[in-house]
Design a protein around this motif. Structure first.
Motif, PDB file in Angstrom:
ATOM      1  N   LEU A  98      29.041 -12.808 -22.360  1.00  0.00           N
ATOM      2  CA  LEU A  98      27.937 -12.182 -21.632  1.00  0.00           C
ATOM      3  C   LEU A  98      27.029 -11.396 -22.569  1.00  0.00           C
ATOM      4  O   LEU A  98      25.800 -11.537 -22.526  1.00  0.00           O
ATOM      5  N   ARG A  99      27.625 -10.580 -23.434  1.00  0.00           N
ATOM      6  CA  ARG A  99      26.811  -9.783 -24.352  1.00  0.00           C
ATOM      7  C   ARG A  99      26.056 -10.676 -25.341  1.00  0.00           C
ATOM      8  O   ARG A  99      24.958 -10.322 -25.790  1.00  0.00           O
ATOM      9  N   LEU A 100      26.635 -11.818 -25.685  1.00  0.00           N
ATOM     10  CA  LEU A 100      25.981 -12.760 -26.584  1.00  0.00           C
ATOM     11  C   LEU A 100      24.688 -13.298 -25.969  1.00  0.00           C
ATOM     12  O   LEU A 100      23.734 -13.623 -26.687  1.00  0.00           O
ATOM     13  N   ASN A 101      24.654 -13.374 -24.645  1.00  0.00           N
ATOM     14  CA  ASN A 101      23.495 -13.942 -23.952  1.00  0.00           C
ATOM     15  C   ASN A 101      22.669 -12.887 -23.227  1.00  0.00           C
ATOM     16  O   ASN A 101      21.893 -13.230 -22.333  1.00  0.00           O
ATOM     17  N   MET A 102      22.833 -11.619 -23.592  1.00  0.00           N
ATOM     18  CA  MET A 102      22.105 -10.564 -22.891  1.00  0.00           C
ATOM     19  C   MET A 102      20.596 -10.702 -23.035  1.00  0.00           C
ATOM     20  O   MET A 102      19.843 -10.295 -22.150  1.00  0.00           O
ATOM     21  N   ARG A 103      20.152 -11.289 -24.145  1.00  0.00           N
ATOM     22  CA  ARG A 103      18.703 -11.459 -24.321  1.00  0.00           C
ATOM     23  C   ARG A 103      18.139 -12.364 -23.229  1.00  0.00           C
ATOM     24  O   ARG A 103      16.953 -12.254 -22.870  1.00  0.00           O
ATOM     25  N   ARG A 104      18.969 -13.276 -22.713  1.00  0.00           N
ATOM     26  CA  ARG A 104      18.531 -14.146 -21.627  1.00  0.00           C
ATOM     27  C   ARG A 104      18.294 -13.355 -20.341  1.00  0.00           C
ATOM     28  O   ARG A 104      17.493 -13.768 -19.492  1.00  0.00           O
ATOM     29  N   PHE A 105      19.004 -12.254 -20.187  1.00  0.00           N
ATOM     30  CA  PHE A 105      18.861 -11.455 -18.977  1.00  0.00           C
ATOM     31  C   PHE A 105      17.418 -10.960 -18.818  1.00  0.00           C
ATOM     32  O   PHE A 105      16.850 -10.994 -17.727  1.00  0.00           O
ATOM     33  N   TYR A 106      16.817 -10.527 -19.915  1.00  0.00           N
ATOM     34  CA  TYR A 106      15.432 -10.048 -19.860  1.00  0.00           C
ATOM     35  C   TYR A 106      14.462 -11.209 -19.627  1.00  0.00           C
ATOM     36  O   TYR A 106      13.460 -11.050 -18.913  1.00  0.00           O
ATOM     37  N   TYR A 255      14.776 -21.739 -14.562  1.00  0.00           N
ATOM     38  CA  TYR A 255      15.676 -20.621 -14.270  1.00  0.00           C
ATOM     39  C   TYR A 255      17.133 -21.079 -14.332  1.00  0.00           C
ATOM     40  O   TYR A 255      17.984 -20.406 -14.927  1.00  0.00           O
ATOM     41  N   ALA A 256      17.420 -22.234 -13.731  1.00  0.00           N
ATOM     42  CA  ALA A 256      18.797 -22.758 -13.744  1.00  0.00           C
ATOM     43  C   ALA A 256      19.258 -23.047 -15.170  1.00  0.00           C
ATOM     44  O   ALA A 256      20.410 -22.765 -15.534  1.00  0.00           O
ATOM     45  N   ALA A 257      18.364 -23.608 -15.975  1.00  0.00           N
ATOM     46  CA  ALA A 257      18.715 -23.903 -17.371  1.00  0.00           C
ATOM     47  C   ALA A 257      18.929 -22.616 -18.172  1.00  0.00           C
ATOM     48  O   ALA A 257      19.761 -22.580 -19.087  1.00  0.00           O
ATOM     49  N   LEU A 258      18.213 -21.560 -17.801  1.00  0.00           N
ATOM     50  CA  LEU A 258      18.313 -20.295 -18.522  1.00  0.00           C
ATOM     51  C   LEU A 258      19.619 -19.568 -18.211  1.00  0.00           C
ATOM     52  O   LEU A 258      20.216 -18.949 -19.102  1.00  0.00           O
ATOM     53  N   ILE A 259      20.086 -19.649 -16.972  1.00  0.00           N
ATOM     54  CA  ILE A 259      21.309 -18.929 -16.601  1.00  0.00           C
ATOM     55  C   ILE A 259      22.576 -19.719 -16.925  1.00  0.00           C
ATOM     56  O   ILE A 259      23.661 -19.145 -16.977  1.00  0.00           O
ATOM     57  N   ARG A 260      22.433 -21.022 -17.171  1.00  0.00           N
ATOM     58  CA  ARG A 260      23.618 -21.860 -17.400  1.00  0.00           C
ATOM     59  C   ARG A 260      24.477 -21.369 -18.571  1.00  0.00           C
ATOM     60  O   ARG A 260      25.692 -21.239 -18.422  1.00  0.00           O
ATOM     61  N   PRO A 261      23.909 -21.083 -19.752  1.00  0.00           N
ATOM     62  CA  PRO A 261      24.753 -20.609 -20.865  1.00  0.00           C
ATOM     63  C   PRO A 261      25.399 -19.244 -20.612  1.00  0.00           C
ATOM     64  O   PRO A 261      26.371 -18.902 -21.284  1.00  0.00           O
ATOM     65  N   PHE A 358      26.460 -26.625 -11.920  1.00  0.00           N
ATOM     66  CA  PHE A 358      26.981 -25.893 -13.068  1.00  0.00           C
ATOM     67  C   PHE A 358      28.391 -26.403 -13.374  1.00  0.00           C
ATOM     68  O   PHE A 358      29.132 -26.797 -12.479  1.00  0.00           O
ATOM     69  N   THR A 359      28.724 -26.402 -14.650  1.00  0.00           N
ATOM     70  CA  THR A 359      30.052 -26.832 -15.079  1.00  0.00           C
ATOM     71  C   THR A 359      30.720 -25.719 -15.873  1.00  0.00           C
ATOM     72  O   THR A 359      30.045 -24.950 -16.566  1.00  0.00           O
ATOM     73  N   ALA A 360      32.018 -25.627 -15.752  1.00  0.00           N
ATOM     74  CA  ALA A 360      32.788 -24.622 -16.487  1.00  0.00           C
ATOM     75  C   ALA A 360      33.130 -25.177 -17.857  1.00  0.00           C
ATOM     76  O   ALA A 360      33.943 -26.094 -17.981  1.00  0.00           O
ATOM     77  N   GLY A 361      32.476 -24.629 -18.883  1.00  0.00           N
ATOM     78  CA  GLY A 361      32.737 -25.092 -20.239  1.00  0.00           C
ATOM     79  C   GLY A 361      32.368 -26.542 -20.461  1.00  0.00           C
ATOM     80  O   GLY A 361      32.940 -27.201 -21.333  1.00  0.00           O
ATOM     81  N   SER A 362      31.428 -27.078 -19.657  1.00  0.00           N
ATOM     82  CA  SER A 362      31.015 -28.493 -19.741  1.00  0.00           C
ATOM     83  C   SER A 362      32.189 -29.436 -19.551  1.00  0.00           C
ATOM     84  O   SER A 362      32.168 -30.570 -20.028  1.00  0.00           O
ATOM     85  N   ILE A 363      33.222 -28.982 -18.818  1.00  0.00           N
ATOM     86  CA  ILE A 363      34.413 -29.808 -18.607  1.00  0.00           C
ATOM     87  C   ILE A 363      34.545 -30.213 -17.149  1.00  0.00           C
ATOM     88  O   ILE A 363      34.642 -31.395 -16.838  1.00  0.00           O
TER      89      ILE A 363
END
Length: 391
Positions: A98-106, A255-261, A358-363
């Motif tokens: 989550l912290r790794l992708n915090m920039r996506r939050f903004y 938006y969906a593509a942005l929240i996926r990671p 959405f997929t969990a870990g692309s699995i």
């Protein structure tokens, strides 16, 4: 919370980004993001203490207790420590993703602002406000559930004469006196509460993202239903309305593509843990726990279910919303439209048939079917234990 339940006044309608209003307050409290005035020395020190005490000390302390004091723990205590240890192992991973992708939050909040620009009518703005209120209420409900687990575990364990989570503490002997027991229990409660708040935030983020996504899909469907419904509009105006709907759909896909990671790694880790942890909790509940311990374990199981089930259900509803949108496009008033309009509508329909998932870990796909399979794994663990003759 009661203000959120009131009917919204036109002058006080909230934007989509306000769906994260309450969780942002918790993020500031936990030192994830700076307050409006920026970082101060006191807040930096507080954030460092929270990280050191809860994010580092608790996971390490729980594992030390499990391996060092295992022989002195009762079966119920050992299983409780084990389930906390497994969750403590998963918490830093989820926090890291989550912290790794915090920039996506903004960027997500900025994108939601662009999506709100299309909500011109009062009815649409009221609908956005209602979904925003639901998101904030959901966050408060999550905090209530997680806090109930924390306090029920703390009280039932302490009144039973044992420390709640058995975090390694070489400085205070909780068995020496009742005073030491309460001091040791309180020293466990503070960092555990910090972990619980952060875990709640991590687990509720995907759900809030999904709920506000559903809101804009439904609003887009309402706009599609109105296409070519006004006889006073010219072909050019109808074409413009259709193009605007196509642009709205592109924003939704963006938006969906942005929240996926942000979502997928967190849910993947949670799926890996919840089956095993839920199985351990059920074993403890049905076989070893006494009546007081069953109360805390029951609330803990509720917490485990809330970590995956609501978002899995929301993912299924998002897929249904996408299918409903495609059907609405097909059944819109296009028969008497010009060739340019029909060509654009066909393009829109083809893109709308790309279901958002959405997929969990692309699995594996995130949905109720996956959640049920994970729950079955938990019951399989219980069945295995009973076959060993331990139940």
């Amino acid at each position: 919370m009661f203000n959120l339940l009131k009917a919204p006044a036109p002058s006080k309608l909230k934007s989509s980004a306000a769906a994260f209003e309450y969780i942002e307050h918790a993020m500031i409290l936990m030192g994830w993001i700076p307050p409006q005035g920026g970082w101060t020395p006191a807040r930096v020190v507080l954030a460092a203490i929270i990280v050191a005490w809860s994010d580092v000390y608790v996971p390490i302390g729980v594992f030390i207790t499990f391996f060092v004091d295992l022989k002195t723990l009762s079966t119920t205590e050992a299983l409780s420590v084990l389930q906390v240890a497994l969750n403590a192992m998963g918490f830093p991973l989820k926090l890291f993703f989550l912290r790794l992708n915090m920039r996506r939050f903004y960027r997500i909040k900025e994108l939601l602002g662009r999506m709100d620009e299309r909500c011109i009518g009062l009815s649409e703005r009221i609908e956005v406000h209602r979904w925003v209120a639901r998101c904030n209420i959901v966050y408060l409900i999550y905090q209530l559930i997680f806090t109930s687990y924390t306090m029920s575990t703390f009280l039932t364990a302490t009144f039973s004469g044992v420390v709640p989570w058995n975090i390694y503490n070489p400085f205070i002997d909780s068995h020496k006196s009742t005073k030491n027991l309460w001091i040791a229990s309180l020293l466990e409660l503070i960092p555990i509460k910090c972990i619980v708040i952060q875990t709640c935030m991590i687990d509720v983020f995907p759900l809030l993202f999904g709920l506000i996504l559903r809101a804009h899909i439904k609003l887009l469907k309402q706009r599609v239903d109105k296409l070519c419904s006004d006889p006073t509009k010219s072909d050019d105006e109808n074409n413009e309305d259709l193009v605007n709907c196509i642009e709205d759909h592109k924003l939704i896909l963006e938006y969906a593509a942005l929240i996926r990671p942000v979502i997928e790694p967190i849910i993947f880790v949670q799926f890996l843990l919840v089956g095993l942890v839920l199985g351990i909790s059920l074993i403890n509940l049905y076989i070893f726990a006494d009546s007081w311990s069953k109360l805390a374990i029951g609330v803990y199981i509720l917490v485990q279910i809330s970590q995956t089930f609501p978002f899995c259900c929301t993912c299924d509803l998002i897929r249904e919303d996408c299918e409903t949108l495609a059907v609405a496009i097909f059944h819109s008033s296009w028969k008497n439209s010009d060739r340019k309009y029909r060509s654009s509508l066909l393009y829109f329909l083809q893109n709308a048939q790309r279901t958002i998932s959405f997929t969990a870990g692309s699995i594996f796909s995130i949905g109720l079917n996956t959640n049920i399979r994970v729950a079955k794994l938990a019951f399989s663990v219980v069945t295995f234990v009973k076959q060993l003759g331990l139940g």
